[in-house]
Design an enzyme around this catalytic site. Structure first.
Site, mmCIF file in Angstrom:
data_model
loop_
_atom_site.group_PDB
_atom_site.id
_atom_site.type_symbol
_atom_site.label_atom_id
_atom_site.label_comp_id
_atom_site.label_asym_id
_atom_site.label_seq_id
_atom_site.Cartn_x
_atom_site.Cartn_y
_atom_site.Cartn_z
ATOM 1 C CD GLU A 495 -3.272 -0.601 1.998
ATOM 2 O OE1 GLU A 495 -3.543 0.592 2.273
ATOM 3 O OE2 GLU A 495 -3.866 -1.555 2.495
ATOM 4 N N GLY A 496 1.965 1.228 -0.707
ATOM 5 C CA GLY A 496 2.880 2.355 -0.753
ATOM 6 C C GLY A 496 4.072 2.081 0.136
#
Length: 813
Positions: A495-496
Site C-alpha cells: 500500500e505504498g
C-alpha cells in the site's frame, strides 16, 4: 523626562511590530503602522512620497498586478520556482481532501476545532460482534496451526463467509454488515492479535478489493449483481495493480487493453497483463484489474488513448492465468502473480461502465485517500497491544538472578517504549477512523497513519523480541511473537512502500495539497490567471511574515506565548505544538522559495519535513484521546511519555532540516541555535520506569491499554498460560515480600527459597492457603517459560507436509 520619552515611543513601536507580526495582519494595517512610524520619526516629505507610492502599488490590486505580479509570474516560470505537476500527480494530489493537516501547514493550528473532531467509542452492538463472531473465529485456529497448514482451515473459511467477514464494509441492503470504518478497524485490530493471515485475508476483501470501487463508482447493475455475492463470500475478490516494472510508480503500468467491435456488433476489450504481489489472486473468483486502455477507432468517444481503467474479470474467463503463489516471508496468506493473455470481456465490465473508462487512476487514488489509513494502522495497533500484553507478562514471569526481568532497568527501557507508543498508536488509529467516518478523505493523514503506525509497530515488535530473548526465537505453538516479527516487513512494503510514502506522499503531496496557498498558486500559474495568482501569492507572503514572527517569539518563550484550549497537565503540549507548527510552516515556505520545483527531489529534506508533520499529527491524536477518554489521571504517564517522545522526534527532524538547507554557515548556526533551546528531548528514565511499572501491574490501566485483542482464557493456549502465570505471580508477590522481610528482620533463618516458605509456614508468617498460592504460581511460572522442541522426524515432517496433520511439539522441562 526627555530621556524616558523616546524609550517609551521606541518600546511601543517595537511592541506593536511584534504584536502585528505575531497576529498576522493585512497589508493595509502594515501600511498604517509604517505611516505612524514615519510620523514618529518626523520623516521628510520625499520619504512620504516614496512611501505613498509604494503603499498605493501594493494595496491596490489592479496596480499591483500590472507592476509587480505579472513580471513576477514571468520570472517564476523562467526559473522554475514552482513545481510542474503531471496529470497523474494532479490526480494523486486532488484525491481526498484536507483535514487537520491543513492546520499544521498554516502555522497556527486551531486546537479548539481539532479537539472537536470525532473520537469514536465502541458501541454495544460492535462490542457484541467483537465478543461473538470475532472471538469465535480467533478461537477456531491458532497462528501456529495456520502456519503449519499454510492456509486457514476450511471451517474457518466457511465461518468467515457465514458471518459476513468478507463483506463487513458492504451495506446491509446488499447483504453485508454495513460496518463503519471504525467498526471494521476494531475487528482488524482483534484479528491481528491472533494471526496476520486473518487480517490479510479479511482486509483485502474489505479495503483493497473490487467491493470498495463498486460501492463508489459501480453502476447499479454491477452493484446489484456483485455486491451480494461478495458479501456472502460466493465471490473471492482480488485487485491487480502492481507489475514487475510498476511498483510505487503505479501510474506507469504496462498492462493494456484494446477496444474492438465483435462479430455480434457489440464492443469488447482485449486484455493482456502481467501482475504480481496480488493478495488472494491464487484463489480469487473475481479479478479487479487496472490497465491502460486504448481505443484505436474511438468507439467510446474518448480518444485513442483513453488512459488507466479498472475492470472486473471472472477468473474462469479464457486466457486468465491464476493459481500460483508467492512466499512473502513465509507468512501463509495468499499472495500471488497473475497473467492474462488475449482475455476478452464486454466493455460493460468496466467498473462504473463506459463513462468511467480512463478514470481508473483517479478512482484508485480516491479510494486509497481514506482506505490507506484504516487497515494497516488497525492491524499494527493490534500487534502493538499484543506485544504489550505478552512482554509485560513475560517480564514478570521470567526471572534471572532471583528477580523478575522487568525489574531490570535494561528491560524497563523497551517496556516503556512499548507502553507509551501503544497508547499513541491506539489514539492515532481511532482519531483517523473518526475522520473517515465523518466523511473526510484525508489523503495525507492516511499516508501518515499507514507509514507511522507500521514503522512504530516495527520498533515495538523489535523491543518485544529483545525482551522475550530465547523464548521469542524458538518457534512453536508457545511462541507468540516470532511469526509477527517475520510478517512485519509486509506491512512496511505494501500500500505504498514506506520510504516513498515518507518522502513523496506525506510532505511532497502535503506541501502542495495542504498548504493554504501553494496549490492555488500552481493552478493559477498553469492557467496564466494573474488575478488568482496575485491574490494567492500575496496572502502566502503575508502568511510567511506572520509565521516568521510566531516562530521566533514562540522559540524565545518555549511556546508559552501561545494559548492552550485546555488547562492542567497537558496544556504545555498544546503550546509546544503551536511552536512546532509555526516553525514547520516557516521552514516549509523557506524550502519552497529556495528550491522551487526541485524540492521534491531533495528527499533527505522532504523526509525530515514529513517526520515533523507525522509527529505533530500523532501528538495531536494522543492529546485528543486523553480528552475523549475523560482525562484519566492514571493515563498521564503514558500521555507524558508519548508526547515527550514525539517532541524528541521533531527535534531530531528540525536539526536534519537545518543541516540539509545547504546554506553556508547559516545552516550550522541554525542547527546550533535549535539545539540551544530544543523543542523536546526523550522521556527521562523516571517516567519510563513508571510506565514500565504500570504495564507490569494487573488492573484497569493495563487492560485498557491492551483492550480489544484476543486473550485466550485457557491455559492450554500460549497467551492464556502466560496470563495465568502473570496473575498468580502478581497475587503471590506480596506474600513473597512478606517472607523476605521476615527473613531480613531475623524472624526466619537464611534458607533456600523453597525451604524458606516451609519455615515461614511453621513460624506463622504465612498460612497454608498462602503456600498453595505460592506453589501454584511457581508451577505456572515454570510452565509458562518453557519453549517448544521437536523430534528430528517431526521437524522434517512439519517442514514438508502442510496437510491436516499438525505436529504438536514436545515440551522439555
Amino acid at each position: 523626562m526627555n530621556f524616558i520619552h523616546p524609550i517609551i515611543i521606541v518600546s511601543t513601536l517595537v511592541f506593536l511590530l511584534l504584536l502585528l507580526g505575531y497576529i498576522g495582519v493585512p497589508l493595509w494595517v502594515w501600511s498604517l503602522y509604517f505611516a505612524a512610524l514615519l510620523v514618529t520619526v518626523r520623516a521628510p516629505i520625499w520619504t512620504w512620497v516614496i512611501f505613498g507610492a509604494i503603499a498605493l502599488i501594493f494595496n491596490i490590486p489592479i496596480i499591483r498586478q500590472n507592476i509587480i505580479t505579472s513580471p513576477l509570474i514571468k520570472a517564476i516560470k523562467a526559473f522554475n520556482l514552482l513545481p510542474k505537476i503531471s496529470d497523474t500527480e494532479r490526480a494523486a494530489i486532488e484525491a481526498g481532501n484536507v483535514w487537520v493537516d491543513g492546520e499544521f501547514f498554516s502555522g497556527k493550528p486551531n486546537f479548539q476545532r481539532i479537539n472537536q473532531e470525532p473520537y469514536p467509542l465502541v458501541t454495544p452492538e460492535l462490542q457484541a460482534f467483537l465478543d461473538g463472531p470475532v472471538e469465535q473465529v480467533c478461537r477456531m485456529v491458532s497462528d501456529w496451526e495456520i502456519y503449519r497448514r499454510k492456509d486457514l482451515p476450511p471451517e474457518v473459511w466457511d465461518y468467515l463467509k457465514q458471518e459476513r467477514f468478507l463483506g463487513m464494509m458492504i451495506p446491509q441492503e446488499y447483504g453485508g454488515l454495513g460496518f463503519s470504518n471504525f467498526a471494521y478497524s476494531n475487528v482488524m485490530t482483534k484479528l491481528a492479535s491472533r494471526s496476520f493471515t486473518h487480517v490479510a485475508t479479511v482486509g483485502v476483501t474489505n479495503s483493497l478489493g473490487p467491493a470498495k470501487l463498486l460501492l463508489r463508482y459501480g453502476t447499479e447493475e454491477q452493484k446489484n449483481y456483485y455486491l451480494p455475492r461478495l458479501a456472502r463470500g460466493e465471490e473471492i475478490p482480488c485487485f491487480a495493480l502492481t507489475e514487475p516494472t510498476a511498483g510505487s510508480d503505479a501510474a506507469s503500468i504496462k498492462s493494456e487493453g484494446t477496444v474492438f467491435r465483435g462479430d455480434d456488433g457489440k464492443l469488447y476489450l482485449r486484455l493482456n497483463w502481467k501482475k504480481r504481489y496480488i493478495t488472494l489472486a491464487a484463489i480469487a473468483t473475481l479479478l479487479g484489474l487496472a490497465f491502460k486502455l486504448r481505443d484505436p477507432e474511438n468507439y467510446l468517444g474518448k480518444g485513442k488513448e483513453v488512459g488507466i481503467t479498472c475492470v472486473l474479470i471472472p477468473t474462469d474467463t479464457p486466457g486468465v492465468i491464476m493459481g500460483r503463489r508467492h512466499d512473502p516471508m513465509g507468512v501463509p496468506f495468499y499472495n500471488s502473480p497473475t497473467e492474462g493473455h488475449n482475455v476478452i470481456i464486454p466493455v460493460e465490465q468496466i467498473i462504473g461502465g463506459v463513462e468511467q473508462a480512463g478514470n481508473g487512476w483517479k478512482m484508485l487514488m480516491q479510494s486509497l485517500a481514506a482506505g490507506r489509513g484504516i487497515s494497516f494502522p488497525a492491524s499494527c495497533t493490534g500487534v502493538a497491544k499484543l506485544v504489550a500484553r505478552v512482554t509485560s507478562a513475560h517480564a514478570v514471569v521470567r526471572q534471572q538472578f532471583g528477580l523478575s526481568i522487568g525489574r531490570f532497568e535494561g528491560v524497563e527501557e523497551p517496556l516503556a517504549r512499548i507502553g507509551g507508543l501503544t497508547y499513541l498508536m491506539e489514539a492515532a488509529r481511532t482519531y483517523t477512523c473518526g475522520a473517515v467516518d465523518k466523511g473526510e478523505q484525508p489523503a495525507v493523514i492516511s499516508a501518515i497513519a499507514k507509514y507511522s503506525l507500521t514503522e512504530i509497530s516495527r520498533k515495538i515488535i523489535n523491543d518485544g523480541m529483545d525482551i522475550m530473548g530465547g523464548a521469542g526465537i524458538c518457534r512453536g505453538p508457545r511462541n507468540l511473537l516470532a511469526n509477527i516479527y517475520t510478517a512485519t516487513p509486509i506491512s512496511i512494503t505494501v500500500e505504498g512502500a514506506n520510504i516513498l510514502t515518507r518522502t513523496l506522499m506525506i510532505f511532497g503531496q502535503g506541501a502542495i495539497r495542504c498548504h493554504p496557498y501553494v496549490y492555488q498558486e500552481i493552478t493559477a500559474l498553469s492557467q496564466s490567471d494573474v488575478t488568482a495568482f496575485d491574490q494567492a501569492f500575496w496572502h502566502h507572503l503575508g502568511l510567511t511574515v506572520r509565521n516568521t514572527f510566531r516562530a521566533k517569539l514562540l522559540y524565545l518563550t518555549r511556546g508559552n506565548l501561545a494559548a492552550s484550549p485546555v488547562s492542567g497537565a497537558t496544556a504545555k503540549y498544546y503550546r509546544k505544538l503551536q511552536w512546532a507548527a509555526a516553525t514547520f510552516a516557516l521552514l516549509t515556505d523557506i524550502a519552497m522559495f529556495s528550491f522551487g520545483g526541485t524540492l521534491k527531489r531533495r528527499e533527505k529534506l522532504t523526509g525530515r519535513f514529513a517526520d515533523i508533520l507525522t509527529w505533530m499529527y500523532l501528538a495531536t491524536a494522543t492529546l485528543r484521546r486523553f480528552e475523549a477518554e475523560g482525562r484519566k489521571a492514571e493515563d498521564l504517564p503514558f500521555v507524558h511519555w508519548a508526547m515527550q517522545y514525539a517532541f524528541a522526534q521533531m527535534q531530531e527532524a528540525f536539526e536534519g532540516i537545518f543541516q540539509n538547507l545547504f546554506v553556508p554557515v547559516l545552516g550550522n548556526f541554525l542547527t546550533w541555535w535549535w539545539r540551544l533551546n530544543p523543542i523536546g528531548s526523550l522521556p527521562d528514565d523516571k517516567l519510563g520506569a513508571e510506565v514500565a511499572h504500570k504495564l507490569q501491574t494487573p488492573g484497569q490501566i493495563r487492560d485498557r491499554l491492551t483492550a480489544g485483542i484476543h486473550i485466550p482464557r485457557s491455559s492450554d493456549e500460549a497467551l492464556g498460560r502466560l496470563e495465568k502465570a502473570f496473575t498468580l505471580l502478581s497475587q503471590a508477590e506480596p506474600l513473597l515480600k512478606t517472607i523476605k522481610n521476615a527473613s531480613h528482620a531475623g524472624k526466619l533463618p537464611q534458607l533456600k527459597p523453597d525451604e524458606l516458605i516451609s519455615a515461614a509456614l511453621k513460624a506463622g508468617v504465612i498460612s497454608e492457603k498462602d503456600v498453595e498460592l505460592i506453589c501454584e504460581a511457581e508451577f505456572a511460572r515454570n510452565d509458562a517459560i518453557q519453549v517448544d522442541s521437536f523430534s528430528l522426524e517431526e521437524y522434517m515432517q512439519g517442514s514438508q507436509s502442510f496437510g491436516d496433520k499438525v505436529i504438536k511439539p514436545q515440551i522439555l522441562f
